[in-house]
Design an enzyme around this catalytic site. Structure first.
Site, PDB file in Angstrom:
ATOM      1  N   LYS A   1      47.769  46.737  41.207  1.00 47.13           N
ATOM      2  CA  LYS A   1      47.067  47.057  42.460  1.00 47.13           C
ATOM      3  C   LYS A   1      47.688  46.272  43.625  1.00 47.13           C
ATOM      4  CE  LYS A   1      42.889  48.226  39.956  1.00 47.13           C
ATOM      5  NZ  LYS A   1      41.632  47.792  39.360  1.00 47.13           N
TER       6      LYS A   1
ATOM      7  N   GLN B   1      37.444  43.057  39.771  1.00 45.32           N
ATOM      8  CA  GLN B   1      38.017  43.631  38.549  1.00 45.32           C
ATOM      9  C   GLN B   1      37.045  43.461  37.381  1.00 45.32           C
ATOM     10  OE1 GLN B   1      41.029  45.336  38.342  1.00 45.32           O
ATOM     11  NE2 GLN B   1      40.376  45.801  36.254  1.00 45.32           N
TER      12      GLN B   1
ATOM     13  N   ASP C   1      35.665  50.780  45.393  1.00 46.04           N
ATOM     14  CA  ASP C   1      35.555  51.267  44.013  1.00 46.04           C
ATOM     15  C   ASP C   1      34.405  52.260  43.868  1.00 46.04           C
ATOM     16  OD1 ASP C   1      37.438  50.597  42.172  1.00 46.04           O
ATOM     17  OD2 ASP C   1      36.577  48.647  41.649  1.00 46.04           O
TER      18      ASP C   1
END
Ligand code: NAP
Length: 312
Positions: free
Chosen positions: A53, A97, A120
């Protein structure tokens, strides 16, 4: 002829569009869109994901802010970090994460993120916005699948779709997006009866299960579009040979690593029946990071009050 849906190429296009948009935002606002990535602990798979990422952000000209914290970080410290990132004007997107170490309250931490920075799409406000057709953020994997289907001109309106899997990050938002696109959607899961029979009714079949090769020829109607979200490591040689179709390169990787990456779809069995299908690897996987960049660009635009360029 089966169309192979190329996630590498589609992902690269989405990333280059994000790079162009980031450059425009830099010119207009004097700063690049910024993504903060929070990683707690040293889970090797999470480290790989966070690294990719970060590199994707840098390649597209986005600013990336890494926060790598030890596994025993107390919850209070993480709440304080999220509060700081929420308040930081240079940060447009915040990604925590997953999975977090077991002592941390994952849901509460995700809900602490400002919904306007929740790239997200896991915050309940964004989950709700998807279902009431309001602009918000949609989880990157299902958003990437819709984007790919759109770019391949695969119609969804009025078509029968079956999604196998009802997770918060893939199955449920996938179903919401398909409903938004006017498909007629069924969500299947581990308690579904006669799963192969149900799946054979699908014109669009999406497998997000986490079971190597579950979806074989008995699940696929001739002419269906088959999307394989699964990412499973197989270390059994005969299963690896069957699911890779004995592909030389992939079996060489199996010999080197003792395992090979496969999807939820038995590709050699399903592909000849399908009108279009995603391979694993190289199908859905590359779309996820690409959509993270796209969502971060969108977050920056919204926060800065900028319009998207025509078509973008
Ligand atoms: P998950 O949270 O474990 O959910 C799996 C879903 O599959 C559950 O709803 C479960 O049903 C259902 N299921 C399990 N076994 C089944 C069976 N035999 N028949 C029918 N349904 C079954 O997994 P996830 O996070 O959604 O991920 C699914 C897969 O996608 C995994 O392989 C994951 O690695 C992969 N993935 C890939 C990407 C990407 O970027 N390519 C991103 C995210 C996930 P119940 O709800 O009844 O338990």
């Amino acid at each position: 002829m089966t169309t192979i849906l190329d996630g590498v190429a589609t992902g690269a296009t989405i990333r280059s569009e994000a790079a162009e948009a980031a450059a425009t935002i830099r010119n207009q606002a004097g700063r690049a869109p910024g993504l903060a990535v929070v990683l707690v602990g040293d889970d090797p798979a999470s480290q790989v994901y966070v690294g990719s990422k970060r590199r994707a952000c840098e390649a597209a000209g986005l600013a990336s802010f890494g926060h790598l914290l030890p596994a025993d970080t107390p919850a209070a410290e993480l709440f304080a970090l999220i509060d700081r990132l929420n308040a930081d004007p240079a940060v447009d997107g915040i990604l925590v994460q997953l999975p977090l170490p077991a002592h941390l309250p994952t849901r509460e931490l995700l809900e602490r993120i400002d919904p306007a920075k929740d790239v997200d799409g896991f915050h309940p406000v964004n989950v709700g916005r998807l279902w009431i057709d309001e602009p918000g953020f949609v989880p990157c994997t299902p958003a990437g699948i819709i984007e790919m289907l759109r770019r391949y001109d695969i119609p969804l309106r009025g078509r029968r779709a079956v999604v196998i899997g009802r997770s918060t990050i893939v199955g449920k938002p996938m179903a919401g997006l398909l409903v938004r696109e006017s498909a007629t959607v069924t969500v299947a899961h581990s308690k579904t009866r006669d799963l192969p029979g149900l799946c054979r009714e699908a014109e669009i079949l999406i497998a997000a299960v986490g079971r190597a090769g579950l979806v074989d020829a008995s699940y696929v109607a001739p002419g269906a579009v088959v999307i394989d979200v699964g990412m499973n490591r197989v270390s059994d040689r005969s299963l690896a040979e069957r699911l890779t179709g004995g592909d030389e390169k992939r079996m060489a990787a199996f010999e080197r690593n003792g395992s090979v990456l496969v999807g939820d779809v038995d590709y050699p069995a399903a592909a000849p029946l399908a009108a279009a299908i995603t391979p694993v690897p190289g199908g859905v996987g590359p779309l996820t990071v690409a959509m993270l960049l796209a969502n971060t660009v969108t977050a920056a635009r919204r926060r800065l009050g900028l319009q998207a360029a025509a078509g973008g």
